[in-house]
Design an enzyme around this catalytic site. Sequence first.
Site, PDB file in Angstrom:
ATOM      1  N   LYS A   1       0.858  -1.190   0.000  1.00 58.57           N
ATOM      2  CA  LYS A   1       0.000   0.000   0.000  1.00 58.57           C
ATOM      3  C   LYS A   1       0.894   1.239   0.000  1.00 58.57           C
ATOM      4  CE  LYS A   1      -3.554   2.467   2.562  1.00 58.57           C
ATOM      5  NZ  LYS A   1      -4.510   2.451   3.671  1.00 58.57           N
TER       6      LYS A   1
ATOM      7  N   ARG B   1     -10.528  10.605   2.229  1.00 57.89           N
ATOM      8  CA  ARG B   1     -10.367  11.358   3.487  1.00 57.89           C
ATOM      9  C   ARG B   1     -11.636  12.160   3.766  1.00 57.89           C
ATOM     10  NH1 ARG B   1      -4.123  11.633   3.336  1.00 57.89           N
ATOM     11  NH2 ARG B   1      -3.833   9.381   3.106  1.00 57.89           N
TER      12      ARG B   1
ATOM     13  N   ARG C   1       1.149  10.033   5.512  1.00 57.14           N
ATOM     14  CA  ARG C   1       1.388   8.719   6.115  1.00 57.14           C
ATOM     15  C   ARG C   1       2.695   8.106   5.616  1.00 57.14           C
ATOM     16  NH1 ARG C   1      -3.662   8.210   8.138  1.00 57.14           N
ATOM     17  NH2 ARG C   1      -5.487   8.482   6.826  1.00 57.14           N
TER      18      ARG C   1
ATOM     19  N   GLU D   1       7.373  -6.652   0.949  1.00 56.07           N
ATOM     20  CA  GLU D   1       6.146  -6.489   1.743  1.00 56.07           C
ATOM     21  C   GLU D   1       5.215  -7.696   1.595  1.00 56.07           C
ATOM     22  OE1 GLU D   1       5.115  -4.437   3.937  1.00 56.07           O
ATOM     23  OE2 GLU D   1       6.158  -2.524   3.725  1.00 56.07           O
TER      24      GLU D   1
ATOM     25  N   LYS E   1      -2.329  -1.508  -3.691  1.00 61.39           N
ATOM     26  CA  LYS E   1      -3.175  -0.326  -3.572  1.00 61.39           C
ATOM     27  C   LYS E   1      -2.318   0.927  -3.620  1.00 61.39           C
ATOM     28  CE  LYS E   1      -6.241   1.850  -0.295  1.00 61.39           C
ATOM     29  NZ  LYS E   1      -6.728   1.883   1.036  1.00 61.39           N
TER      30      LYS E   1
ATOM     31  N   SER F   1     -10.372   5.887  -4.173  1.00 65.15           N
ATOM     32  CA  SER F   1     -11.297   7.017  -4.296  1.00 65.15           C
ATOM     33  C   SER F   1     -10.882   8.027  -5.368  1.00 65.15           C
ATOM     34  CB  SER F   1     -11.418   7.721  -2.937  1.00 65.15           C
ATOM     35  OG  SER F   1     -10.147   8.140  -2.471  1.00 65.15           O
TER      36      SER F   1
ATOM     37  N   TYR G   1     -15.508   1.175  -6.197  1.00 62.64           N
ATOM     38  CA  TYR G   1     -16.767   1.802  -5.783  1.00 62.64           C
ATOM     39  C   TYR G   1     -17.857   1.596  -6.837  1.00 62.64           C
ATOM     40  CZ  TYR G   1     -13.737   3.726  -2.244  1.00 62.64           C
ATOM     41  OH  TYR G   1     -12.845   3.835  -1.201  1.00 62.64           O
TER      42      TYR G   1
HETATM   43  C1  PBG Z   1      -6.889   3.491   5.719  1.00 65.50           C
HETATM   44  C2  PBG Z   1      -7.431   3.439   4.342  1.00 65.50           C
HETATM   45  C3  PBG Z   1      -7.373   4.427   3.368  1.00 65.50           C
HETATM   46  C4  PBG Z   1      -8.033   3.935   2.252  1.00 65.50           C
HETATM   47  C5  PBG Z   1      -8.506   2.673   2.575  1.00 65.50           C
HETATM   48  N1  PBG Z   1      -8.094   2.373   3.863  1.00 65.50           N
HETATM   49  C6  PBG Z   1      -6.866   5.809   3.413  1.00 65.50           C
HETATM   50  C7  PBG Z   1      -5.449   6.076   3.613  1.00 65.50           C
HETATM   51  O1  PBG Z   1      -4.583   5.191   3.675  1.00 65.50           O
HETATM   52  O2  PBG Z   1      -5.155   7.259   3.743  1.00 65.50           O
HETATM   53  C8  PBG Z   1      -8.205   4.667   0.961  1.00 65.50           C
HETATM   54  C9  PBG Z   1      -9.204   4.116   0.014  1.00 65.50           C
HETATM   55  C10 PBG Z   1      -9.549   5.040  -1.074  1.00 65.50           C
HETATM   56  O3  PBG Z   1      -8.907   6.091  -1.277  1.00 65.50           O
HETATM   57  O4  PBG Z   1     -10.507   4.722  -1.791  1.00 65.50           O
HETATM   58  N2  PBG Z   1      -7.830   2.958   6.630  1.00 65.50           N
END
Ligand code: PBG
Length: 326
Positions: A197, A207, A218, A234, A249, A275, A314
């Site tokens: 990720k 967010r 992060r 990983e 991801k 997203s 989605y």
């Molecule tokens: C963290 C998490 C995130 C997403 C899924 N799980 C956000 C992040 O790491 O900042 C993002 C998913 C998306 O953008 O559709 N719990």
Amino acid sequence: MSFPNHRPRRLRTTPAMRRLTAENRLAPADLILPAFIREGLTEPSPISSMPGVVQHTTDSLKRAAAEAVELGVGGIMLFGVPAVRDAQGTASLDPEGVLNKAIRDVKAEVGDDLVIMGDVCLDEFTDHGHCGVLDSEGYVDNDATLEIYGRMAVAQADAGAHVLGPSGMMDGQIAVIRQALEESGHKNTAVLAYAAKYASAFYGPFREAVDSQLKGDRRTYQMDAANRREAILEVELDLEEGADMVMVKPAMSYLDILADVAAMSPVPVSAYQISGEYAMIEAAAANGWIDRRGAITESVLGIKRAGADTVLTYWASELAGWLKES
Ligand code: PBG
């Protein structure tokens, strides 16, 4: 002979010929629907940066889950937005907390007809928005976070989740969750590891979807976009720790990573079309700049072709509907 040989064009001559010779196919069962539920809502609340996606109420979430079953969607990944947050993300452990309750409600609605997945991560529950708890310097404390993840995992398994999705990128999270599940008698609860990720600008709309309190980024725990072979490390670590499935991801800017992981993984591989990927296509389509259905279908097929066995998107239910009618 001077005339051209019309291979491979002759296999493209009719829709039926193209269908017969397609190397990859999308099926509703490949798709996983990410869904948000927000505590205290009386009506579903639209997410402005994700047109068509809402923060659900209990009722609308149950309806969305039932619809997903109807359409043959493979799974649902649940994210909770609590009414109250604190530094430790305590609401994540409450059996009546928004996410644990949502898992229980969806399970009551659809039983085992849909694979129910829960997000194991603290970012929705902490008042600082990080995926873990902080040490005295404000650094995300890996091992203190793991202790909470273990308890969160048991709470979600108790609520009836079939699969847990640890998305926080703490080192050792799969081992700790597996051990906690074994010790609490949840030997059949599977773990879908968010293995590779990346820290991504494309998480922006998410967010908003979870009302994230995060300031900053992060980058001390999520991967750096520059790195490719680190993704293999990983994935290997998560496999050693007991991951049942692994995820890459985001998806579209990381298709090389997805292809690498698909080539080496002995377990099913997921990719998360996140997203920002959703928002970009919706925004361009809303402007009339691209054909919406064509772009959605092509983007998910591209992720499948790169090596994903399953895709979190989605559009899962809408796309499943199109696949059923075609
Ligand atoms: C963290 C998490 C995130 C997403 C899924 N799980 C956000 C992040 O790491 O900042 C993002 C998913 C998306 O953008 O559709 N719990």
